[in-house]
Design a protein around this motif. Structure first.
Motif, mmCIF file in Angstrom:
data_model
loop_
_atom_site.group_PDB
_atom_site.id
_atom_site.type_symbol
_atom_site.label_atom_id
_atom_site.label_comp_id
_atom_site.label_asym_id
_atom_site.label_seq_id
_atom_site.Cartn_x
_atom_site.Cartn_y
_atom_site.Cartn_z
ATOM 1 N N GLY A 352 0.821 -1.208 0.000
ATOM 2 C CA GLY A 352 0.000 0.000 0.000
ATOM 3 C C GLY A 352 0.848 1.249 0.000
ATOM 4 O O GLY A 352 2.086 1.199 0.013
ATOM 5 N N ALA A 353 0.182 2.393 0.018
ATOM 6 C CA ALA A 353 0.873 3.676 -0.063
ATOM 7 C C ALA A 353 1.799 3.910 1.118
ATOM 8 O O ALA A 353 2.763 4.676 1.021
ATOM 9 N N GLY A 354 1.538 3.269 2.248
ATOM 10 C CA GLY A 354 2.368 3.481 3.432
ATOM 11 C C GLY A 354 3.622 2.637 3.468
ATOM 12 O O GLY A 354 4.415 2.754 4.412
ATOM 13 N N HIS A 355 3.797 1.783 2.469
ATOM 14 C CA HIS A 355 4.971 0.913 2.449
ATOM 15 C C HIS A 355 6.043 1.488 1.551
ATOM 16 O O HIS A 355 5.753 2.147 0.545
ATOM 17 N N GLY A 356 7.306 1.221 1.913
ATOM 18 C CA GLY A 356 8.436 1.669 1.107
ATOM 19 C C GLY A 356 9.518 0.612 1.083
ATOM 20 O O GLY A 356 9.292 -0.550 1.446
ATOM 21 N N LEU A 357 10.717 1.023 0.693
ATOM 22 C CA LEU A 357 11.818 0.071 0.585
ATOM 23 C C LEU A 357 12.141 -0.620 1.911
ATOM 24 O O LEU A 357 12.440 -1.818 1.921
ATOM 25 N N PRO A 358 12.096 0.070 3.064
ATOM 26 C CA PRO A 358 12.397 -0.648 4.314
ATOM 27 C C PRO A 358 11.445 -1.811 4.565
ATOM 28 O O PRO A 358 11.873 -2.911 4.942
ATOM 29 N N GLN A 359 10.160 -1.586 4.376
ATOM 30 C CA GLN A 359 9.181 -2.642 4.623
ATOM 31 C C GLN A 359 9.343 -3.786 3.616
ATOM 32 O O GLN A 359 9.213 -4.961 3.965
ATOM 33 N N LEU A 360 9.634 -3.437 2.360
ATOM 34 C CA LEU A 360 9.808 -4.480 1.352
ATOM 35 C C LEU A 360 11.048 -5.316 1.646
ATOM 36 O O LEU A 360 11.028 -6.549 1.502
ATOM 37 N N ALA A 361 12.126 -4.663 2.078
ATOM 38 C CA ALA A 361 13.349 -5.405 2.411
ATOM 39 C C ALA A 361 13.083 -6.404 3.536
ATOM 40 O O ALA A 361 13.469 -7.574 3.459
ATOM 41 N N ARG A 362 12.410 -5.938 4.593
ATOM 42 C CA ARG A 362 12.118 -6.842 5.712
ATOM 43 C C ARG A 362 11.137 -7.931 5.289
ATOM 44 O O ARG A 362 11.254 -9.092 5.716
ATOM 45 N N ALA A 363 10.187 -7.589 4.431
ATOM 46 C CA ALA A 363 9.186 -8.571 4.004
ATOM 47 C C ALA A 363 9.823 -9.709 3.213
ATOM 48 O O ALA A 363 9.333 -10.840 3.253
#
Length: 484
Positions: A352-363
């Motif tokens: 979603g709009a609140g996600h960025g590279l940090p969240q994707l890396a951890r995911a």
């Protein structure tokens, strides 16, 4: 003084250690492959392994009393009557034999092959390589007098003898792990026979000796040898060997039902001690997910590995603790196990709009951790007992955020092997057996990980309620309108 050498896909490593595993010297050299990743020059490969060993000897100031060898499976070369290579060392990652693996699947039957060898057909198995070579260069195969795996080539360089271990033999798809013998009928498909296969030694039995009498032992497949060194030796114990690819293995006192294991895409065979059995499953893109992310999203393809991982780790830390809310299916190039699906691809759910590279890396780390737990769960079902513990080992355990996620996702005790060179140490332990030493006296140090209760509950709820439903749902098929 014992030596252990690990002939790896990207690095050749060596250690000199005491019989209890105390390391006196360590060294590594890059594994010199071609730019495509398909082959290795045999002399350069053996030179890198022996160079790492020589570096250790220079540092310690004395030679070892026994040498153990481990390394990548499925990689090897055909040799002529004089022991000279007829081919480069063909990598396990070489995709060219794929259609011959498909031929085996069609004409011999994947179920039959798995039942008699413990292995499912794929491009990486040497039997598919031999079929490919027999079709493309039949004269070369007729001249061949030996097949030698990567570690076997180093043993030959040290002793002049070509010999191997049962855990390497069983990865060729031409070895019977129950009878401990080569399948002549399978070898004949490629115009080969057992006389042209390496002699298979018992665990701890020397392949040969160096000119000055030092015994050289081919200890076996690096994933198994490393797991054994980390204490994963008895039924109910499991290992998660992390690297570019990831292997999860569970030890048992019996072989699994072949049909059930085949349906889950899992191989089986003897453990490093030649007695216990183990079930093995792989995730081809584990650390590879991190590499892909660093290349494609961070633009770090040409930067040193340390810089790449430092940047990635900083992003993961920025994402904070606990589930990201994203769900990643971690399949860059298909799923091999459980429920094999070569068409499955990387998918990200919940972005979603609140996600960025940090969240994707951890995911990405979360998705790989969920996948490893799923593999271990299924192995528990195949062996009849849920894992009592899972031991993490390999280079990526240095990424503390990843191991913490694995501990949170898993309901069992999570152990982390603190020895970066576990396969080398395992090889050294089995080299010691050639001197009459007890290989079980060497065990790598481990630490126990535990996750905060609420974090563990949140991740395990994610696993049951989101990950498993997503990865077991039917894969959407292209509609007529979506066809090019």
């Amino acid at each position: 003084m014992l030596a252990g050498v690990d002939v790896g896909s990207t690095h050749c490593k060596a250690v000199l250690c005491a019989p209890d595993g105390g390391v006196l010297a360590r060294a590594e050299r890059p594994t010199p492959g071609d730019p495509t990743g398909r082959t290795y020059d045999v002399r350069a490969l053996t030179g890198a392994a022996l160079g790492a060993l020589a570096d250790c000897v220079r540092h310690a100031g004395r030679r070892p009393d026994a040498i153990g060898l481990t390394g990548m499976a499925e990689t090897g070369a055909l040799l002529d009557a004089g022991g000279e290579p007829l081919t480069p060392a063909l990598s396990w990652a070489d995709p060219r034999p794929a259609r011959y693996a498909d031929r085996l699947r069609r004409e011999v039957g994947a179920g039959h092959l798995h039942a008699v060898t413990g292995i499912l057909p794929s491009a990486k198995v040497p039997l598919a390589k031999w079929l490919w070579l027999a079709a493309e260069e039949p004269g070369l195969v007729r001249r061949a007098r030996r097949w030698a795996g990567a570690a076997d080539l180093v043993a030959q360089a040290l002793t002049g003898v070509v010999a191997t271990d049962g855990t390497f033999a069983q990865r060729t798809m031409a070895w019977d792990p129950r009878a401990g013998a080569w399948h002549e009928d399978l070898l004949a498909l490629a115009g080969l026979d057992a006389a042209r296969m390496p002699d298979v030694r018992r665990p701890g039995e020397p392949a040969g000796r160096t000119a000055d009498g030092v015994p050289v032992v081919v200890a076996g497949h690096d994933h198994l040898v490393g797991a054994w060194a980390a204490g994963v030796r008895g039924p109910g114990q499991a290992a998660d060997s992390m690297g570019t690819a990831e292997a999860v293995l569970t030890v048992a006192d019996h072989a699994p039902d072949p049909a059930a294991a085949a349906a889950q895409g899992m191989s089986y065979g003897r453990h490093a001690d030649g007695e216990a059995w183990c079930v093995v499953a792989g995730l081809p893109s584990s650390g590879g997910l991190v590499e892909w992310f660093c290349d494609r999203f961070l633009g770090l393809a040409d930067r040193p590995s340390a810089e790449r991982y430092a940047r990635f780790r900083a992003l993961v830390a920025e994402a904070g603790d606990g589930p990201t809310g994203l769900l990643v299916e971690p399949y860059l190039a298909g799923r091999s196990a459980p429920l094999p699906d070569r068409g499955r691809r990387l998918a990200v759910h919940g972005l979603g709009a609140g996600h960025g590279l940090p969240q994707l890396a951890r995911a990405l780390l979360e998705g790989a951790a969920h996948q490893a737990r799923w593999m271990a769960d299924v192995q528990g079902e195949l062996t009849g007992a849920a894992p009592a513990s899972v031991t993490l080992l390999g280079g990526p355990v240095r990424l503390a955020e990843w191991t913490a996620i694995k501990a949170a996702v898993s309901p069992w005790r999570t152990r982390v092997c603190r020895a970066a060179e576990a396969p080398c140490l395992g090889a050294a332990a089995w080299a010691g057996a050639a001197l009459g030493l007890d290989p079980t006296a060497l065990t790598c140090p481990v630490r126990i990980l535990s996750a905060p209760g609420d974090t563990g509950q949140a991740y395990q709820r994610e696993h049951r309620q989101r990950f498993l439903p997503a990865v077991t749902a039917p894969r959407p098929q292209p509609t007529e309108e979506s066809q090019p």
